[in-house]
Design a protein around this motif. Structure first.
Motif, PDB file in Angstrom:
ATOM      1  N   ALA A  31       2.640  19.083  47.309  1.00 50.95           N
ATOM      2  CA  ALA A  31       2.741  19.046  48.765  1.00 50.95           C
ATOM      3  C   ALA A  31       2.662  17.610  49.275  1.00 50.95           C
ATOM      4  O   ALA A  31       3.406  17.218  50.192  1.00 50.95           O
ATOM      5  CB  ALA A  31       1.627  19.893  49.381  1.00 50.95           C
ATOM      6  N   ASP A  32       1.776  16.807  48.694  1.00 52.66           N
ATOM      7  CA  ASP A  32       1.672  15.397  49.097  1.00 52.66           C
ATOM      8  C   ASP A  32       2.965  14.646  48.788  1.00 52.66           C
ATOM      9  O   ASP A  32       3.418  13.805  49.587  1.00 52.66           O
ATOM     10  CB  ASP A  32       0.503  14.736  48.374  1.00 52.66           C
ATOM     11  N   SER A  33       3.550  14.912  47.626  1.00 51.66           N
ATOM     12  CA  SER A  33       4.796  14.225  47.277  1.00 51.66           C
ATOM     13  C   SER A  33       5.938  14.651  48.192  1.00 51.66           C
ATOM     14  O   SER A  33       6.788  13.833  48.555  1.00 51.66           O
ATOM     15  CB  SER A  33       5.154  14.496  45.816  1.00 51.66           C
ATOM     16  N   ALA A  34       5.961  15.926  48.598  1.00 50.31           N
ATOM     17  CA  ALA A  34       6.997  16.384  49.532  1.00 50.31           C
ATOM     18  C   ALA A  34       6.850  15.698  50.883  1.00 50.31           C
ATOM     19  O   ALA A  34       7.843  15.299  51.505  1.00 50.31           O
ATOM     20  CB  ALA A  34       6.928  17.896  49.686  1.00 50.31           C
ATOM     21  N   VAL A  35       5.602  15.538  51.332  1.00 59.71           N
ATOM     22  CA  VAL A  35       5.353  14.809  52.582  1.00 59.71           C
ATOM     23  C   VAL A  35       5.788  13.353  52.422  1.00 59.71           C
ATOM     24  O   VAL A  35       6.375  12.752  53.344  1.00 59.71           O
ATOM     25  CB  VAL A  35       3.870  14.900  52.971  1.00 59.71           C
TER      26      VAL A  35
ATOM     27  N   LEU B  32      11.263  10.354  45.438  1.00 57.15           N
ATOM     28  CA  LEU B  32      11.913  11.481  44.776  1.00 57.15           C
ATOM     29  C   LEU B  32      11.507  11.558  43.307  1.00 57.15           C
ATOM     30  O   LEU B  32      11.305  12.653  42.758  1.00 57.15           O
ATOM     31  CB  LEU B  32      13.429  11.355  44.890  1.00 57.15           C
ATOM     32  N   GLY B  33      11.385  10.403  42.645  1.00 53.81           N
ATOM     33  CA  GLY B  33      10.934  10.410  41.260  1.00 53.81           C
ATOM     34  C   GLY B  33       9.520  10.948  41.118  1.00 53.81           C
ATOM     35  O   GLY B  33       9.219  11.714  40.195  1.00 53.81           O
TER      36      GLY B  33
ATOM     37  N   GLU C 106       7.968  14.607  39.188  1.00 54.12           N
ATOM     38  CA  GLU C 106       6.827  14.747  38.289  1.00 54.12           C
ATOM     39  C   GLU C 106       5.844  15.795  38.809  1.00 54.12           C
ATOM     40  O   GLU C 106       5.331  16.621  38.047  1.00 54.12           O
ATOM     41  CB  GLU C 106       6.124  13.398  38.115  1.00 54.12           C
ATOM     42  N   THR C 107       5.572  15.771  40.094  1.00 53.52           N
ATOM     43  CA  THR C 107       4.639  16.756  40.646  1.00 53.52           C
ATOM     44  C   THR C 107       5.236  18.159  40.649  1.00 53.52           C
ATOM     45  O   THR C 107       4.512  19.144  40.497  1.00 53.52           O
ATOM     46  CB  THR C 107       4.229  16.367  42.077  1.00 53.52           C
TER      47      THR C 107
ATOM     48  N   ARG D  79       1.932  21.335  54.267  1.00 57.33           N
ATOM     49  CA  ARG D  79       0.848  20.858  53.405  1.00 57.33           C
ATOM     50  C   ARG D  79      -0.493  21.368  53.896  1.00 57.33           C
ATOM     51  O   ARG D  79      -1.345  21.808  53.104  1.00 57.33           O
ATOM     52  CB  ARG D  79       0.836  19.336  53.361  1.00 57.33           C
ATOM     53  N   GLN D  80      -0.730  21.328  55.193  1.00 52.77           N
ATOM     54  CA  GLN D  80      -1.999  21.818  55.738  1.00 52.77           C
ATOM     55  C   GLN D  80      -2.158  23.311  55.496  1.00 52.77           C
ATOM     56  O   GLN D  80      -3.252  23.787  55.163  1.00 52.77           O
ATOM     57  CB  GLN D  80      -2.062  21.509  57.237  1.00 52.77           C
TER      58      GLN D  80
END
Length: 414
Positions: free
Chosen positions: A246-250, A119-120, A124-125, A321-322
Protein backbone atom coordinates in the motif's frame (compact mmCIF):
# COMPACT_ATOMS: atom_id res chain seq x y z
CA UNK A 1 7.17 -79.75 -13.85
CA UNK A 2 10.86 -78.89 -13.39
CA UNK A 3 11.44 -76.02 -10.93
CA UNK A 4 13.70 -74.37 -13.48
CA UNK A 5 11.20 -74.50 -16.34
CA UNK A 6 10.60 -71.30 -18.39
CA UNK A 7 7.11 -70.95 -16.89
CA UNK A 8 8.46 -70.99 -13.34
CA UNK A 9 11.23 -68.57 -14.25
CA UNK A 10 8.75 -66.16 -15.89
CA UNK A 11 6.48 -66.33 -12.83
CA UNK A 12 9.42 -65.55 -10.56
CA UNK A 13 10.36 -62.54 -12.67
CA UNK A 14 6.79 -61.22 -12.47
CA UNK A 15 6.78 -61.62 -8.69
CA UNK A 16 10.08 -59.77 -8.38
CA UNK A 17 8.76 -57.01 -10.66
CA UNK A 18 5.64 -56.66 -8.50
CA UNK A 19 7.83 -56.52 -5.39
CA UNK A 20 10.03 -53.82 -6.89
CA UNK A 21 6.96 -51.83 -7.98
CA UNK A 22 5.47 -52.15 -4.49
CA UNK A 23 8.71 -50.90 -2.91
CA UNK A 24 8.80 -47.95 -5.27
CA UNK A 25 5.22 -47.04 -4.46
CA UNK A 26 5.89 -47.40 -0.76
CA UNK A 27 8.96 -45.17 -1.03
CA UNK A 28 6.96 -42.59 -2.96
CA UNK A 29 4.13 -42.65 -0.42
CA UNK A 30 6.47 -42.21 2.51
CA UNK A 31 8.56 -39.47 0.89
CA UNK A 32 8.80 -36.08 2.51
CA UNK A 33 5.65 -34.02 2.13
CA UNK A 34 7.66 -30.82 1.63
CA UNK A 35 7.36 -27.52 3.42
CA UNK A 36 4.69 -24.89 3.69
CA UNK A 37 6.88 -22.49 1.70
CA UNK A 38 7.17 -25.01 -1.14
CA UNK A 39 3.39 -25.44 -1.18
CA UNK A 40 2.99 -21.65 -1.45
CA UNK A 41 5.50 -21.50 -4.32
CA UNK A 42 3.65 -24.28 -6.13
CA UNK A 43 0.30 -22.53 -5.67
CA UNK A 44 1.72 -19.26 -7.03
CA UNK A 45 3.11 -21.05 -10.07
CA UNK A 46 -0.22 -22.75 -10.76
CA UNK A 47 -2.16 -19.48 -10.66
CA UNK A 48 0.44 -17.54 -12.66
CA UNK A 49 0.36 -14.60 -10.25
CA UNK A 50 4.07 -13.90 -10.60
CA UNK A 51 3.48 -12.62 -14.13
CA UNK A 52 1.98 -9.48 -12.57
CA UNK A 53 5.29 -8.76 -10.85
CA UNK A 54 7.19 -9.19 -14.10
CA UNK A 55 4.81 -6.86 -15.94
CA UNK A 56 5.24 -4.17 -13.28
CA UNK A 57 9.02 -4.52 -13.40
CA UNK A 58 8.90 -4.16 -17.19
CA UNK A 59 6.83 -0.97 -16.85
CA UNK A 60 9.35 0.49 -14.41
CA UNK A 61 12.27 -0.45 -16.67
CA UNK A 62 10.55 1.08 -19.71
CA UNK A 63 9.91 4.31 -17.79
CA UNK A 64 13.57 4.38 -16.70
CA UNK A 65 14.79 3.97 -20.29
CA UNK A 66 12.45 6.75 -21.40
CA UNK A 67 13.79 9.07 -18.68
CA UNK A 68 17.38 8.36 -19.77
CA UNK A 69 16.63 9.27 -23.38
CA UNK A 70 18.22 12.42 -24.83
CA UNK A 71 14.84 13.62 -26.07
CA UNK A 72 11.62 14.03 -24.14
CA UNK A 73 9.39 12.51 -26.78
CA UNK A 74 9.31 10.77 -30.14
CA UNK A 75 11.34 12.75 -32.73
CA UNK A 76 9.65 13.59 -35.99
CA UNK A 77 10.47 14.53 -39.57
CA UNK A 78 8.74 17.49 -41.19
CA UNK A 79 9.00 18.00 -44.98
CA UNK A 80 7.54 20.97 -46.91
CA UNK A 81 7.54 21.69 -50.64
CA UNK A 82 6.48 24.90 -52.42
CA UNK A 83 6.28 25.30 -56.24
CA UNK A 84 4.90 27.78 -58.84
CA UNK A 85 4.16 25.01 -61.31
CA UNK A 86 0.38 25.40 -61.05
CA UNK A 87 0.49 29.23 -61.42
CA UNK A 88 3.39 30.93 -63.26
CA UNK A 89 5.39 27.77 -63.99
CA UNK A 90 8.68 29.71 -64.00
CA UNK A 91 10.52 26.85 -62.25
CA UNK A 92 10.60 28.37 -58.78
CA UNK A 93 10.41 25.96 -55.86
CA UNK A 94 11.32 25.52 -52.21
CA UNK A 95 12.11 22.30 -50.27
CA UNK A 96 12.26 22.22 -46.53
CA UNK A 97 13.22 19.20 -44.36
CA UNK A 98 13.26 19.48 -40.56
CA UNK A 99 13.93 17.00 -37.74
CA UNK A 100 11.86 17.86 -34.67
CA UNK A 101 13.36 16.98 -31.27
CA UNK A 102 11.23 17.36 -28.11
CA UNK A 103 13.41 18.66 -25.25
CA UNK A 104 13.35 18.18 -21.51
CA UNK A 105 12.36 21.06 -19.32
CA UNK A 106 14.12 21.38 -15.95
CA UNK A 107 12.78 18.77 -13.50
CA UNK A 108 10.91 16.66 -16.07
CA UNK A 109 13.58 14.00 -16.50
CA UNK A 110 14.05 13.74 -12.72
CA UNK A 111 10.30 13.34 -12.21
CA UNK A 112 10.13 10.42 -14.65
CA UNK A 113 13.18 8.77 -13.10
CA UNK A 114 11.43 8.98 -9.73
CA UNK A 115 8.35 7.29 -11.24
CA UNK A 116 10.55 4.50 -12.62
CA UNK A 117 12.17 3.92 -9.22
CA UNK A 118 8.76 3.88 -7.52
CA UNK A 119 7.44 1.31 -10.01
CA UNK A 120 10.46 -0.92 -9.37
CA UNK A 121 9.87 -0.72 -5.63
CA UNK A 122 6.19 -1.52 -6.11
CA UNK A 123 7.11 -4.62 -8.10
CA UNK A 124 9.14 -5.91 -5.15
CA UNK A 125 6.38 -5.21 -2.65
CA UNK A 126 3.80 -6.76 -4.98
CA UNK A 127 5.81 -9.98 -4.99
CA UNK A 128 5.67 -10.03 -1.19
CA UNK A 129 1.97 -9.22 -1.14
CA UNK A 130 1.08 -12.01 -3.58
CA UNK A 131 3.09 -14.52 -1.56
CA UNK A 132 1.45 -13.35 1.68
CA UNK A 133 -2.04 -13.59 0.22
CA UNK A 134 -1.34 -17.07 -1.12
CA UNK A 135 0.13 -18.05 2.25
CA UNK A 136 -3.24 -17.25 3.85
CA UNK A 137 -5.12 -19.40 1.35
CA UNK A 138 -2.70 -22.30 1.71
CA UNK A 139 -2.78 -22.09 5.52
CA UNK A 140 -6.56 -22.25 5.57
CA UNK A 141 -6.58 -25.16 3.13
CA UNK A 142 -4.01 -27.05 5.21
CA UNK A 143 -5.86 -26.64 8.47
CA UNK A 144 -9.24 -27.43 6.94
CA UNK A 145 -7.71 -30.69 5.74
CA UNK A 146 -6.13 -31.42 9.12
CA UNK A 147 -9.32 -30.66 11.06
CA UNK A 148 -11.48 -32.81 8.81
CA UNK A 149 -8.89 -35.59 9.00
CA UNK A 150 -9.00 -35.31 12.79
CA UNK A 151 -12.76 -35.80 12.72
CA UNK A 152 -12.34 -38.78 10.40
CA UNK A 153 -9.75 -40.36 12.71
CA UNK A 154 -12.03 -39.97 15.71
CA UNK A 155 -14.94 -41.40 13.73
CA UNK A 156 -12.79 -44.39 12.75
CA UNK A 157 -11.88 -45.01 16.38
CA UNK A 158 -15.54 -44.74 17.41
CA UNK A 159 -16.47 -47.25 14.69
CA UNK A 160 -13.82 -49.69 15.92
CA UNK A 161 -15.12 -49.36 19.49
CA UNK A 162 -18.72 -49.93 18.34
CA UNK A 163 -17.74 -53.07 16.43
CA UNK A 164 -15.82 -54.38 19.43
CA UNK A 165 -18.86 -53.76 21.63
CA UNK A 166 -21.16 -55.51 19.13
CA UNK A 167 -18.85 -58.53 19.20
CA UNK A 168 -18.97 -58.61 22.99
CA UNK A 169 -22.76 -58.29 23.00
CA UNK A 170 -23.07 -61.16 20.50
CA UNK A 171 -20.95 -63.39 22.74
CA UNK A 172 -23.01 -62.54 25.80
CA UNK A 173 -26.20 -63.08 23.80
CA UNK A 174 -24.97 -66.54 22.85
CA UNK A 175 -24.19 -67.19 26.51
CA UNK A 176 -27.67 -66.08 27.52
CA UNK A 177 -26.52 -63.00 29.49
CA UNK A 178 -28.22 -60.46 27.21
CA UNK A 179 -31.42 -60.24 25.25
CA UNK A 180 -31.82 -60.18 21.49
CA UNK A 181 -32.83 -56.52 21.61
CA UNK A 182 -29.45 -55.62 23.12
CA UNK A 183 -27.70 -57.16 20.14
CA UNK A 184 -29.93 -55.21 17.77
CA UNK A 185 -29.15 -51.97 19.62
CA UNK A 186 -25.42 -52.70 19.51
CA UNK A 187 -25.47 -53.42 15.78
CA UNK A 188 -27.57 -50.29 15.19
CA UNK A 189 -24.85 -48.32 16.97
CA UNK A 190 -22.31 -49.86 14.58
CA UNK A 191 -24.37 -48.68 11.60
CA UNK A 192 -24.60 -45.19 13.08
CA UNK A 193 -20.84 -45.04 13.56
CA UNK A 194 -20.30 -46.33 10.02
CA UNK A 195 -22.46 -43.52 8.63
CA UNK A 196 -20.59 -40.94 10.72
CA UNK A 197 -17.23 -42.34 9.61
CA UNK A 198 -18.22 -42.35 5.96
CA UNK A 199 -19.38 -38.73 6.17
CA UNK A 200 -16.25 -37.61 8.02
CA UNK A 201 -14.01 -39.48 5.58
CA UNK A 202 -15.68 -37.82 2.60
CA UNK A 203 -15.24 -34.39 4.18
CA UNK A 204 -11.55 -35.14 4.78
CA UNK A 205 -11.08 -36.29 1.18
CA UNK A 206 -12.82 -33.18 -0.16
CA UNK A 207 -10.66 -30.90 1.99
CA UNK A 208 -7.50 -32.66 0.85
CA UNK A 209 -8.68 -32.46 -2.77
CA UNK A 210 -9.15 -28.69 -2.42
CA UNK A 211 -5.63 -28.40 -1.01
CA UNK A 212 -4.24 -30.45 -3.90
CA UNK A 213 -6.12 -28.33 -6.44
CA UNK A 214 -4.74 -25.15 -4.87
CA UNK A 215 -1.12 -26.21 -4.49
CA UNK A 216 -0.62 -29.17 -6.80
CA UNK A 217 0.91 -31.02 -3.83
CA UNK A 218 -0.34 -34.51 -2.97
CA UNK A 219 0.35 -34.41 0.77
CA UNK A 220 0.15 -31.80 3.49
CA UNK A 221 3.40 -29.98 4.42
CA UNK A 222 5.48 -31.25 7.32
CA UNK A 223 5.86 -27.82 8.97
CA UNK A 224 2.22 -26.73 8.93
CA UNK A 225 2.18 -26.58 12.76
CA UNK A 226 3.75 -23.13 13.05
CA UNK A 227 5.22 -21.29 16.01
CA UNK A 228 4.40 -17.65 16.68
CA UNK A 229 7.20 -15.05 16.83
CA UNK A 230 8.81 -14.76 20.29
CA UNK A 231 8.52 -10.97 20.32
CA UNK A 232 4.74 -11.04 19.91
CA UNK A 233 3.06 -7.64 19.81
CA UNK A 234 -0.46 -6.32 19.46
CA UNK A 235 0.78 -3.71 16.98
CA UNK A 236 0.92 -4.24 13.26
CA UNK A 237 4.56 -4.80 12.14
CA UNK A 238 6.02 -2.00 10.00
CA UNK A 239 7.13 -4.50 7.34
CA UNK A 240 3.70 -6.08 6.94
CA UNK A 241 3.38 -7.11 3.25
CA UNK A 242 -0.06 -5.54 2.88
CA UNK A 243 1.10 -2.17 4.21
CA UNK A 244 4.37 -2.23 2.30
CA UNK A 245 2.50 -2.70 -0.95
CA UNK A 246 0.00 0.00 0.00
CA UNK A 247 2.86 2.40 0.79
CA UNK A 248 4.53 1.65 -2.53
CA UNK A 249 1.24 2.23 -4.39
CA UNK A 250 0.91 5.60 -2.67
CA UNK A 251 4.53 6.34 -3.60
CA UNK A 252 3.90 5.60 -7.28
CA UNK A 253 0.80 7.81 -7.29
CA UNK A 254 2.76 10.62 -5.60
CA UNK A 255 5.57 10.42 -8.16
CA UNK A 256 3.10 10.36 -11.04
CA UNK A 257 1.41 13.43 -9.59
CA UNK A 258 4.79 15.17 -9.45
CA UNK A 259 5.42 14.14 -13.05
CA UNK A 260 2.09 15.61 -14.16
CA UNK A 261 2.95 18.88 -12.42
CA UNK A 262 6.43 19.02 -13.95
CA UNK A 263 5.04 18.49 -17.44
CA UNK A 264 2.31 21.11 -17.18
CA UNK A 265 4.31 23.35 -19.54
CA UNK A 266 4.80 20.62 -22.13
CA UNK A 267 8.06 20.06 -24.01
CA UNK A 268 9.91 22.59 -26.14
CA UNK A 269 10.60 21.33 -29.67
CA UNK A 270 13.92 21.95 -31.37
CA UNK A 271 13.78 21.67 -35.17
CA UNK A 272 16.95 21.25 -37.26
CA UNK A 273 17.07 21.00 -41.03
CA UNK A 274 17.82 22.53 -44.41
CA UNK A 275 15.97 24.65 -46.92
CA UNK A 276 16.62 24.40 -50.68
CA UNK A 277 15.19 27.18 -52.92
CA UNK A 278 15.31 28.28 -56.58
CA UNK A 279 13.84 31.55 -57.84
CA UNK A 280 13.37 30.59 -61.49
CA UNK A 281 14.20 27.97 -64.04
CA UNK A 282 17.93 28.14 -64.81
CA UNK A 283 18.71 30.13 -61.65
CA UNK A 284 21.13 28.94 -59.04
CA UNK A 285 19.84 26.73 -56.24
CA UNK A 286 20.29 28.13 -52.74
CA UNK A 287 20.75 25.88 -49.70
CA UNK A 288 20.51 27.11 -46.10
CA UNK A 289 20.54 25.58 -42.64
CA UNK A 290 17.43 26.15 -40.54
CA UNK A 291 17.00 26.14 -36.77
CA UNK A 292 13.66 26.52 -35.00
CA UNK A 293 12.64 26.40 -31.34
CA UNK A 294 9.00 26.03 -30.34
CA UNK A 295 8.20 26.80 -26.69
CA UNK A 296 4.70 25.97 -25.39
CA UNK A 297 2.95 28.52 -23.20
CA UNK A 298 1.91 25.95 -20.60
CA UNK A 299 -1.54 27.32 -19.91
CA UNK A 300 -2.98 26.11 -16.61
CA UNK A 301 -6.35 25.47 -18.24
CA UNK A 302 -4.78 22.93 -20.61
CA UNK A 303 -2.75 21.00 -18.02
CA UNK A 304 -5.39 21.14 -15.28
CA UNK A 305 -7.23 17.91 -16.27
CA UNK A 306 -4.10 15.72 -16.24
CA UNK A 307 -2.90 17.23 -12.95
CA UNK A 308 -6.34 16.83 -11.38
CA UNK A 309 -6.51 13.19 -12.55
CA UNK A 310 -3.09 12.46 -11.02
CA UNK A 311 -4.15 14.17 -7.81
CA UNK A 312 -7.32 12.07 -7.72
CA UNK A 313 -5.36 8.83 -8.11
CA UNK A 314 -3.00 9.87 -5.32
CA UNK A 315 -5.92 10.70 -3.03
CA UNK A 316 -7.60 7.37 -3.78
CA UNK A 317 -4.41 5.44 -3.04
CA UNK A 318 -3.87 7.30 0.22
CA UNK A 319 -7.46 6.60 1.28
CA UNK A 320 -7.11 2.94 0.26
CA UNK A 321 -3.96 2.67 2.36
CA UNK A 322 -5.79 3.96 5.43
CA UNK A 323 -8.63 1.52 4.82
CA UNK A 324 -6.19 -1.38 4.46
CA UNK A 325 -4.44 -0.35 7.66
CA UNK A 326 -7.70 -0.41 9.59
CA UNK A 327 -8.58 -3.78 8.08
CA UNK A 328 -5.18 -5.29 8.92
CA UNK A 329 -5.37 -3.99 12.49
CA UNK A 330 -8.85 -5.49 12.92
CA UNK A 331 -7.66 -8.86 11.58
CA UNK A 332 -4.70 -8.82 13.98
CA UNK A 333 -7.01 -8.15 16.93
CA UNK A 334 -9.30 -10.96 15.80
CA UNK A 335 -6.32 -13.32 15.46
CA UNK A 336 -5.13 -12.54 18.98
CA UNK A 337 -8.63 -13.11 20.35
CA UNK A 338 -8.97 -16.30 18.33
CA UNK A 339 -5.75 -17.69 19.73
CA UNK A 340 -6.78 -16.87 23.29
CA UNK A 341 -10.23 -18.35 22.74
CA UNK A 342 -8.71 -21.53 21.30
CA UNK A 343 -6.52 -21.91 24.40
CA UNK A 344 -9.50 -21.47 26.72
CA UNK A 345 -11.58 -23.93 24.70
CA UNK A 346 -8.78 -26.49 24.91
CA UNK A 347 -8.65 -26.22 28.71
CA UNK A 348 -12.41 -26.79 28.92
CA UNK A 349 -12.27 -29.70 26.47
CA UNK A 350 -9.52 -31.37 28.51
CA UNK A 351 -11.58 -31.21 31.69
CA UNK A 352 -14.69 -32.41 29.87
CA UNK A 353 -12.82 -35.33 28.30
CA UNK A 354 -11.35 -36.39 31.62
CA UNK A 355 -14.77 -36.38 33.29
CA UNK A 356 -16.39 -38.25 30.40
CA UNK A 357 -13.58 -40.81 30.35
CA UNK A 358 -13.95 -41.55 34.07
CA UNK A 359 -17.73 -41.79 33.79
CA UNK A 360 -17.49 -44.16 30.84
CA UNK A 361 -14.96 -46.36 32.66
CA UNK A 362 -17.36 -46.72 35.60
CA UNK A 363 -20.38 -47.48 33.39
CA UNK A 364 -18.41 -49.95 31.27
CA UNK A 365 -17.29 -51.80 34.40
CA UNK A 366 -20.87 -51.85 35.67
CA UNK A 367 -22.06 -53.21 32.32
CA UNK A 368 -19.48 -55.98 32.41
CA UNK A 369 -20.69 -56.90 35.91
CA UNK A 370 -24.31 -56.83 34.82
CA UNK A 371 -25.11 -53.80 36.98
CA UNK A 372 -25.93 -51.47 34.06
CA UNK A 373 -27.90 -52.03 30.87
CA UNK A 374 -26.63 -51.57 27.32
CA UNK A 375 -28.51 -48.30 26.79
CA UNK A 376 -26.71 -46.69 29.73
CA UNK A 377 -23.38 -47.94 28.43
CA UNK A 378 -24.02 -46.60 24.93
CA UNK A 379 -25.07 -43.24 26.32
CA UNK A 380 -21.86 -42.99 28.36
CA UNK A 381 -19.83 -44.09 25.38
CA UNK A 382 -21.43 -41.41 23.17
CA UNK A 383 -20.57 -38.76 25.74
CA UNK A 384 -16.98 -40.00 25.93
CA UNK A 385 -16.72 -40.12 22.13
CA UNK A 386 -18.04 -36.58 21.74
CA UNK A 387 -15.60 -35.38 24.39
CA UNK A 388 -12.71 -37.09 22.60
CA UNK A 389 -13.68 -35.54 19.28
CA UNK A 390 -14.00 -32.11 20.86
CA UNK A 391 -10.61 -32.45 22.55
CA UNK A 392 -8.88 -33.54 19.33
CA UNK A 393 -10.42 -30.67 17.37
CA UNK A 394 -9.53 -28.13 20.08
CA UNK A 395 -5.92 -29.34 19.92
CA UNK A 396 -5.85 -28.94 16.17
CA UNK A 397 -7.44 -25.52 16.44
CA UNK A 398 -4.41 -24.40 18.44
CA UNK A 399 -2.31 -24.83 15.31
CA UNK A 400 -4.87 -23.08 13.12
CA UNK A 401 -5.04 -20.18 15.57
CA UNK A 402 -1.25 -19.82 15.47
CA UNK A 403 -1.28 -19.95 11.67
CA UNK A 404 -3.96 -17.25 11.50
CA UNK A 405 -2.02 -15.09 13.95
CA UNK A 406 1.12 -15.43 11.83
CA UNK A 407 -0.91 -14.51 8.77
CA UNK A 408 -2.28 -11.42 10.50
CA UNK A 409 1.27 -10.47 11.55
CA UNK A 410 2.48 -10.76 7.97
CA UNK A 411 4.73 -13.76 8.58
CA UNK A 412 5.44 -15.51 5.27
CA UNK A 413 6.81 -19.09 5.29
CA UNK A 414 9.96 -19.45 3.19
Amino acid sequence: MDSHSPLTSKTGHRRRARLILFCLLLTSATASAGTLGEAIDSALDLEGQRARVGALRDEGEATRRQAESLVAGDPGLRVKHLSDQAIANEGAYEWEAMVELPLWMPGQRTARQAVAAALGEQAETLAGLLRWEMAGRVREAVWNARLTQGRADQAAQALANARALATTVDKRLAAGDLARVDALVAHQAVLDREAEHQSARMEAEEALARYRHLTGQTTLPDDSDEAVPPDLSDQLPPDHPLMREADSAVGVARRQRDQARSERTGHPVLSLGTTVTRDARGADQNTALQLELSIPFGLASQSAPSIAAAERVYTEQASERQSLLRQAEAELIAAHLGRRGAAESLAIAERRQEAAREAFALVRRAFELGEADLTTRLRAEDSAREANVALELRRLEQGRARARLNQALGVIPQ
